[in-house]
Design an enzyme around this catalytic site. Structure first.
Site, PDB file in Angstrom:
ATOM      1  N   HIS A  37       0.825  -1.213   0.000  1.00  0.00           N
ATOM      2  CA  HIS A  37       0.000   0.000   0.000  1.00  0.00           C
ATOM      3  C   HIS A  37       0.856   1.259   0.000  1.00  0.00           C
ATOM      4  O   HIS A  37       0.491   2.262   0.583  1.00  0.00           O
ATOM      5  CB  HIS A  37      -0.983   0.008   1.184  1.00  0.00           C
ATOM      6  CG  HIS A  37      -2.146  -0.915   0.946  1.00  0.00           C
ATOM      7  ND1 HIS A  37      -3.213  -0.561   0.151  1.00  0.00           N
ATOM      8  CD2 HIS A  37      -2.386  -2.176   1.371  1.00  0.00           C
ATOM      9  CE1 HIS A  37      -4.072  -1.570   0.104  1.00  0.00           C
ATOM     10  NE2 HIS A  37      -3.591  -2.574   0.819  1.00  0.00           N
ATOM     11  N   SER A  70     -13.636 -17.871 -21.886  1.00  0.00           N
ATOM     12  CA  SER A  70     -12.722 -18.246 -20.807  1.00  0.00           C
ATOM     13  C   SER A  70     -13.084 -19.637 -20.307  1.00  0.00           C
ATOM     14  O   SER A  70     -14.258 -20.010 -20.290  1.00  0.00           O
ATOM     15  CB  SER A  70     -12.856 -17.237 -19.667  1.00  0.00           C
ATOM     16  OG  SER A  70     -12.451 -17.814 -18.452  1.00  0.00           O
ATOM     17  N   GLY A 124      -9.684 -14.557  -6.821  1.00  0.00           N
ATOM     18  CA  GLY A 124      -9.789 -13.631  -5.683  1.00  0.00           C
ATOM     19  C   GLY A 124      -8.666 -13.793  -4.681  1.00  0.00           C
ATOM     20  O   GLY A 124      -8.823 -13.461  -3.511  1.00  0.00           O
ATOM     21  N   GLY A 126      -5.775 -12.318  -4.652  1.00  0.00           N
ATOM     22  CA  GLY A 126      -4.936 -11.139  -4.445  1.00  0.00           C
ATOM     23  C   GLY A 126      -3.545 -11.296  -5.046  1.00  0.00           C
ATOM     24  O   GLY A 126      -2.603 -10.629  -4.638  1.00  0.00           O
ATOM     25  N   SER A 129      -4.734 -11.351 -10.556  1.00  0.00           N
ATOM     26  CA  SER A 129      -5.220 -11.994 -11.775  1.00  0.00           C
ATOM     27  C   SER A 129      -5.657 -10.944 -12.791  1.00  0.00           C
ATOM     28  O   SER A 129      -5.508 -11.148 -13.995  1.00  0.00           O
ATOM     29  CB  SER A 129      -6.359 -12.961 -11.463  1.00  0.00           C
ATOM     30  OG  SER A 129      -7.351 -12.301 -10.738  1.00  0.00           O
ATOM     31  N   ASP A 175       1.534  -3.900  -9.587  1.00  0.00           N
ATOM     32  CA  ASP A 175       1.180  -5.219 -10.121  1.00  0.00           C
ATOM     33  C   ASP A 175       1.529  -5.336 -11.604  1.00  0.00           C
ATOM     34  O   ASP A 175       2.144  -6.305 -12.047  1.00  0.00           O
ATOM     35  CB  ASP A 175      -0.321  -5.487  -9.943  1.00  0.00           C
ATOM     36  CG  ASP A 175      -0.728  -5.413  -8.489  1.00  0.00           C
ATOM     37  OD1 ASP A 175       0.157  -5.411  -7.629  1.00  0.00           O
ATOM     38  OD2 ASP A 175      -1.937  -5.347  -8.222  1.00  0.00           O
TER      39      ASP A 175
HETATM   40  C1  GLA Z   1      -3.186  -3.998  -5.132  1.00  0.00           C
HETATM   41  C2  GLA Z   1      -2.923  -2.870  -6.107  1.00  0.00           C
HETATM   42  C3  GLA Z   1      -1.453  -2.428  -6.063  1.00  0.00           C
HETATM   43  C4  GLA Z   1      -0.980  -2.162  -4.639  1.00  0.00           C
HETATM   44  C5  GLA Z   1      -1.378  -3.311  -3.708  1.00  0.00           C
HETATM   45  C6  GLA Z   1      -1.084  -3.005  -2.269  1.00  0.00           C
HETATM   46  O1  GLA Z   1      -2.526  -5.147  -5.528  1.00  0.00           O
HETATM   47  O2  GLA Z   1      -3.262  -3.246  -7.415  1.00  0.00           O
HETATM   48  O3  GLA Z   1      -1.275  -1.300  -6.881  1.00  0.00           O
HETATM   49  O4  GLA Z   1      -1.476  -0.944  -4.176  1.00  0.00           O
HETATM   50  O5  GLA Z   1      -2.756  -3.641  -3.816  1.00  0.00           O
HETATM   51  O6  GLA Z   1       0.274  -2.859  -2.060  1.00  0.00           O
END
Ligand code: GLA
Length: 391
Positions: A37, A70, A124, A126, A129, A175
């Site tokens: 974050h 998909s 989901g 994290g 995806s 990401d």
């Molecule tokens: C998600 C967001 C990223 C980043 C993270 C937390 O994955 O896509 O940009 O902010 O949360 O670090």
């Protein structure tokens, strides 16, 4: 990576749906080792691409349409290239259509395409995806319509633009950057303010990062992600009145910072800012620990990052806290933390590789006892960025 026979099966499926052979593409997903974050606060982050991800079998068509299917999601659709606007009924397809739209607006060529998607990233979880799908599409469009000339950094920026302006998640660039710039056995030390980056060797000798999926799903669109981002902006506005800064991560956690922090009266905002500035420092300390091969210190930094995300940033929740605690109780563990946005999804732990089986069975059992949810625990290879897979 999927093996040859699995990929050939995907190709067969493509032929069933679209009647003719296509080419195979892959984009990885990512973990974030530390720096959570803070990519929307000008901070430094340390993600790595991993070898579970999103596959596509794709082929250009001459009918100016995107025909999209998909194997993970039921929803399928045919989109005219003249209609690339967001439509909430389009579900996952919005990520694909959004990429086509912004790639075109950036001045690149697009064309009709048949695409079959298959992802092996837990849903989901994290592990990004959505960014994986965006970058996969960018790669396909680059190869088919632009002589593979769309630079990877450009792909990352376009993916972020889709998240922010098309989907409505105000995420940072971590990401998409991690996925496009991924490198075998290297983490990426990225300055999200300047986009300068450095590859960090991930040879941890007898230790490995394991991934722990809580199986508590979360969707960023419905989560508190955008609220956290707003809280940081509010904190920045206040602090800018007293100090010459552009981003929260311009601060070091020193006297000057703590003095400025006192100006913030709202406890929540204060806590968010405190997390951001200390987390940025932890990333720098992690780099030093890695350079010194100090695995104990690496573990401690993971633990303190989780504590800060739990207590100050408040993005962990019962499942993530339970899995991280259970992981820490195992004798093979040096440290553990949530990874990614939080609110569910995955954690990572740094463990002695030889203890993996013991770790897996003890942590799964404890997590189930505490939450009534089965988790998944796995090792993953750190991998390269998006590519065509030639069989
Ligand atoms: C998600 C967001 C990223 C980043 C993270 C937390 O994955 O896509 O940009 O902010 O949360 O670090």
């Amino acid at each position: 990576m999927l093996g040859k026979s699995e990929l050939n099966n995907l190709k067969k499926k493509f032929v069933e749906y679209f009647g003719d052979g296509g080419r195979v593409f892959f984009a990885p997903s990512r973990i974030n080792i530390i720096g959570e974050h803070i990519d929307y606060n000008g901070g430094k982050v340390l993600p790595a691409a991993i070898d579970i991800g999103t596959y596509a079998i794709a082929k250009p068509n001459s009918i100016n349409k995107l025909r999209l299917k998909s194997l993970n999601m039921e929803y399928e659709d045919e989109i005219e290239l003249s209609d690339l606007e967001y439509d909430e009924n389009r579900n996952w397809i919005n990520y694909v259509v959004g990429m086509f739209k912004f790639i075109k607006e950036a001045g690149y060529e697009i064309g009709g395409c048949d695409i079959l998607i298959y992802g092996n990233i837990p849903n989901g979880a994290g592990l990004s995806s959505s960014a994986s799908l965006e970058i996969l599409i960018a790669k396909i469009v680059s190869v088919f319509f632009n002589k593979d000339k769309i630079p990877n950094i450009e792909m990352a920026k376009l993916g972020k633009q889709v998240e922010n302006e098309y989907i409505g998640v105000n995420s940072g660039i971590m990401d998409q950057f991690a996925i496009t710039m991924g490198k075998d056995n290297k983490a990426i030390y990225l300055d999200t303010n300047t986009l300068d980056y450095e590859y960090i060797d991930m040879d941890l000798k007898d230790y490995s990062f394991v991934i722990l999926n809580t199986n508590k799903r979360r969707e960023l669109k419905d989560s508190k992600y955008n609220i956290r981002r707003k809280e940081c902006e509010e904190g920045l506005e206040i602090l800018k009145k007293y100090e010459d800064i552009n981003n929260l991560c311009d601060f070091l956690p020193d006297q000057r910072f703590y003095k400025a922090l006192d100006k913030i009266k709202d406890e929540n905002i204060k806590n968010r800012v405190l997390h951001v500035v200390t987390e940025n420092q932890r990333v720098k300390l992690m780099i030093m620990a890695m350079e010194n091969n100090d695995l104990i210190q690496m573990g401690r930094l993971l633990d303190s990052s989780h504590k800060s995300l739990k207590e100050k940033y408040e993005v962990t929740g019962f499942e993530l806290d339970s899995i991280v605690e259970a992981a820490r109780e195992n004798e093979n563990t040096l440290g553990a933390r949530m990874t990614g946005a939080g609110f569910g999804g995955c954690a990572i732990a740094l463990i002695k590789t030889s203890g993996f089986e013991d770790f897996k069975s003890e942590v799964s059992k404890k997590y189930f006892e505490r939450t009534d949810i089965e988790c998944e625990i796995f090792l993953s290879k750190i991998d390269d960025g998006p590519r065509e897979v030639v069989l």
